[in-house]
Design an enzyme around this catalytic site. Structure first.
Site, short mmCIF file in Angstrom:
data_model
loop_
_atom_site.label_atom_id
_atom_site.label_comp_id
_atom_site.label_asym_id
_atom_site.label_seq_id
_atom_site.Cartn_x
_atom_site.Cartn_y
_atom_site.Cartn_z
N GLY A 95 -24.45 -21.09 -48.50
CA GLY A 95 -25.74 -20.46 -48.22
C GLY A 95 -26.70 -20.49 -49.40
O GLY A 95 -27.72 -19.79 -49.39
N TYR A 126 -33.09 -29.95 -42.00
CA TYR A 126 -34.34 -29.19 -42.18
C TYR A 126 -35.00 -28.66 -40.92
O TYR A 126 -35.91 -27.84 -41.02
CB TYR A 126 -35.31 -30.03 -43.02
CG TYR A 126 -34.75 -30.25 -44.41
CD1 TYR A 126 -34.69 -29.20 -45.31
CD2 TYR A 126 -34.21 -31.47 -44.77
CE1 TYR A 126 -34.11 -29.37 -46.56
CE2 TYR A 126 -33.64 -31.65 -46.03
CZ TYR A 126 -33.59 -30.59 -46.91
OH TYR A 126 -33.01 -30.75 -48.14
N PHE A 401 -41.93 -38.40 -53.01
CA PHE A 401 -41.84 -37.38 -54.07
C PHE A 401 -40.49 -36.69 -54.00
O PHE A 401 -39.74 -36.92 -53.06
CB PHE A 401 -42.97 -36.37 -53.92
CG PHE A 401 -43.07 -35.73 -52.55
CD1 PHE A 401 -42.49 -34.49 -52.30
CD2 PHE A 401 -43.71 -36.38 -51.50
CE1 PHE A 401 -42.58 -33.93 -51.03
CE2 PHE A 401 -43.80 -35.80 -50.24
CZ PHE A 401 -43.23 -34.58 -50.01
C1 LIG Z 1 -28.26 -30.53 -48.94
C2 LIG Z 1 -27.80 -29.44 -49.88
C3 LIG Z 1 -28.98 -29.01 -50.76
C4 LIG Z 1 -27.29 -28.25 -49.03
O1 LIG Z 1 -27.01 -27.15 -49.90
P1 LIG Z 1 -26.00 -25.97 -49.45
O2 LIG Z 1 -26.17 -24.84 -50.42
O3 LIG Z 1 -24.66 -26.52 -49.23
O4 LIG Z 1 -26.63 -25.53 -48.04
P2 LIG Z 1 -26.42 -24.12 -47.34
O5 LIG Z 1 -24.99 -23.70 -47.42
O6 LIG Z 1 -27.43 -23.13 -47.80
O7 LIG Z 1 -26.77 -24.52 -45.85
C5 LIG Z 1 -27.95 -24.09 -45.19
C6 LIG Z 1 -27.87 -24.56 -43.78
O8 LIG Z 1 -27.99 -25.97 -43.72
C7 LIG Z 1 -26.83 -26.55 -43.11
N1 LIG Z 1 -26.51 -27.76 -43.85
C8 LIG Z 1 -26.34 -27.89 -45.17
N2 LIG Z 1 -26.11 -29.18 -45.50
C9 LIG Z 1 -26.14 -29.86 -44.35
C10 LIG Z 1 -25.99 -31.24 -44.03
N3 LIG Z 1 -25.73 -32.15 -44.98
N4 LIG Z 1 -26.10 -31.61 -42.74
C11 LIG Z 1 -26.36 -30.69 -41.78
N5 LIG Z 1 -26.53 -29.37 -42.03
C12 LIG Z 1 -26.41 -28.97 -43.29
C13 LIG Z 1 -25.75 -25.51 -43.23
O9 LIG Z 1 -24.80 -25.65 -42.21
C14 LIG Z 1 -26.54 -24.22 -43.12
O10 LIG Z 1 -26.82 -23.93 -41.77
P3 LIG Z 1 -27.09 -22.41 -41.26
O11 LIG Z 1 -27.64 -21.63 -42.43
O12 LIG Z 1 -28.08 -22.56 -40.18
O13 LIG Z 1 -25.76 -21.92 -40.83
C15 LIG Z 1 -26.63 -29.94 -50.78
O14 LIG Z 1 -25.59 -30.41 -49.95
C16 LIG Z 1 -27.03 -31.05 -51.75
O15 LIG Z 1 -27.40 -30.75 -52.88
N6 LIG Z 1 -26.91 -32.31 -51.34
C17 LIG Z 1 -27.20 -33.46 -52.22
C18 LIG Z 1 -28.67 -33.58 -52.59
C19 LIG Z 1 -29.56 -33.49 -51.39
O16 LIG Z 1 -29.32 -34.11 -50.35
N7 LIG Z 1 -30.63 -32.71 -51.51
C20 LIG Z 1 -31.60 -32.52 -50.47
C21 LIG Z 1 -32.81 -33.32 -50.81
S1 LIG Z 1 -33.98 -33.36 -49.51
#
Ligand SMILES: CC(C)(COP(=O)(O)OP(=O)(O)OC[C@H]1O[C@@H](n2cnc3c(N)ncnc32)[C@H](O)[C@@H]1OP(=O)(O)O)[C@@H](O)C(=O)NCCC(=O)NCCS
Length: 401
Positions: A95, A126, A401
């Site tokens: 989270g 998103y 970006f």
């Molecule tokens: C994507 C990222 C930021 C998610 O961070 P996280 O702290 O694990 O996410 P959270 O636990 O807060 O999840 C928030 C919500 O998104 C969902 N979610 C997170 N990653 C997801 C994914 N890869 N695919 C689908 N859903 C996802 C979770 O299930 C959660 O859903 P809910 O709150 O409705 O139950 C992390 O995996 C990351 O750093 N990835 C690599 C870099 C990246 O992709 N950054 C995004 C750039 S646009």
């Protein structure tokens, strides 16, 4: 601010900068050059970086910066551009992103930004935060050797070959004209122009330095792709503000006799295939989203853009993330709309991410209705929304970006 798992969320300060950059580098698997660090620093500023900290370790970061984005009707609106979102691999799915986003969107709302925009690393994340994919582009390969221009295709000429740095003033001026008429395109800060024209090795993907073709109303920046046998011209950026400039530049690109192919991205309504006798010479390799839009202020956003036809209906927008939706009477006359809160019965219901996808005109209401993601009380209402939200120019992102 502290989460239930004792993760603290706060604005980053100078001491955090190195650690949050490391988090980005790990998250995206790409080390930063010092020039890229400086550019990001100038673009975003430390005060718009929000971090999650676990026992002094930075385990999450998100950033945003002010942007100006064009919406249908050649109207400029204020937006926040979210970038550099990363959570440590050791702290995923607890989270942290949701907590960071909740705080970030509270701050963005306070700035009065009408939209928040981002580029999504993955498509499934998103929508829950109210973002919908709002521009579409195709990656295409053109077999230059098989391509012939249609007898009716214009041949306006007027293209010069220049070194990109010698053409900088002309290129930026064309971009500015293109940006002001293109939904989704953003005003481009000088620091990003500096980066583009610096054309660092790391940005070349193994290809040559950039070449420029310039027309009074357009430009193409391209390089020869890397690889021993690669006689491929890869277009980095092509912007045109007239059909003649578009045809003239493509004629000049087809004049690159020793290149076997040309690779580029095209907006959905790009006329290139129609300039050729055989439209299949333009082969689509992928079709994907680019800019994602979350409408931060429904009323301001719907009143900002113009509409292709009149409307008078009650629209319910549901926002499960920030509860910033509501019920609005949307009345459009001669292109311009008023949007006022109402208690009347809704005739159209959609989640905020769907409205984000419709907003720049890239997606159709009828497609979302077919997927049961937009409800309209009658087929006539659906048709009215579908038509009114269309745009007479394909939405396109200006720069990533
Ligand atoms: C994507 C990222 C930021 C998610 O961070 P996280 O702290 O694990 O996410 P959270 O636990 O807060 O999840 C928030 C919500 O998104 C969902 N979610 C997170 N990653 C997801 C994914 N890869 N695919 C689908 N859903 C996802 C979770 O299930 C959660 O859903 P809910 O709150 O409705 O139950 C992390 O995996 C990351 O750093 N990835 C690599 C870099 C990246 O992709 N950054 C995004 C750039 S646009």
């Amino acid at each position: 601010m502290t989460t239930s798992t004792e993760i603290t969320v706060r604005t980053a300060d100078e001491q955090d900068w190195r650690n949050l950059l490391l988090l980005h580098e790990v998250g995206f698997g790409t080390p930063y050059t010092s020039e890229a660090v400086d550019a990001r620093r100038e673009l975003v500023g430390i005060d718009r970086s929000i971090i999650a900290v676990d026992d002094e370790a930075v385990v999450g970061v998100t950033m945003d910066f002010p942007m100006t984005v064009t919406v249908p009707g050649e109207v400029a609106v204020r937006a926040a551009g979210i970038t550099g979102v990363s959570v440590a691999p050791s702290h995923r799915r607890r989270g942290i992103l949701r907590t960071l986003y909740t705080e970030q969107h509270r701050r963005i709302r306070a700035t009065g930004a009408v939209l928040s925009v981002l580029i999504a690393s993955e498509g499934g994340i998103y929508g829950r935060f109210g973002y919908g994919p709002a521009t579409i582009e195709s990656t295409v390969s053109v077999d230059r050797r098989l391509g012939a221009f249609h007898p009716k295709a214009p041949d306006p000429g007027g293209v010069r070959v220049l070194r990109p740095t010698d053409a900088r003033a002309a290129i930026t001026a064309v971009y500015d004209r293109w940006q002001r008429i293109t939904p989704g395109a953003q005003v481009r800060p000088d620091i990003l122009w500096d980066q583009l024209f610096a054309d660092h090795d790391i940005d070349r993907g193994g290809g040559t330095s950039l070449f420029a073709m310039l027309h009074d109303d357009g430009y193409a920046l391209y390089r020869r792709a890397g690889g021993e046998d690669a006689m491929i011209a890869r277009i980095q950026e092509m912007r045109t503000v007239t059909d003649d400039a578009h045809a003239a530049l493509w004629r000049a690109l087809f004049g690159l006799d020793l290149m076997h192919g040309i690779e580029t991205t095209l907006a959905p309504e790009d006329p290139l295939p129609q300039l050729l006798t055989d439209s299949r010479v333009v082969r689509t390799r992928s079709r994907h989203d680019r800019l994602w839009v979350r409408i931060m202020d429904v009323r301001a956003a719907l009143e900002a853009r113009t509409y292709r036809s009149d409307l008078d209906l009650v629209l319910q927008v549901d926002d499960g993330f920030l509860h910033a939706g509501g019920c609005f009477r949307l009345t459009a006359r001669d292109g311009h709309a008023t949007c006022t809160p109402t208690d009347d019965t809704p005739q159209v219901v959609a989640d905020l991410d769907v409205l984000g996808s419709l907003y720049l005109g890239a997606h159709r209401a009828r497609t979302f209705a077919a997927a049961h993601r937009l409800w309209a009380d009658t087929p006539e209402t659906l048709w009215a929304v579908d038509h009114a939200f269309d745009s007479n120019r394909s939405a396109q992102i200006g720069w990533p970006f």
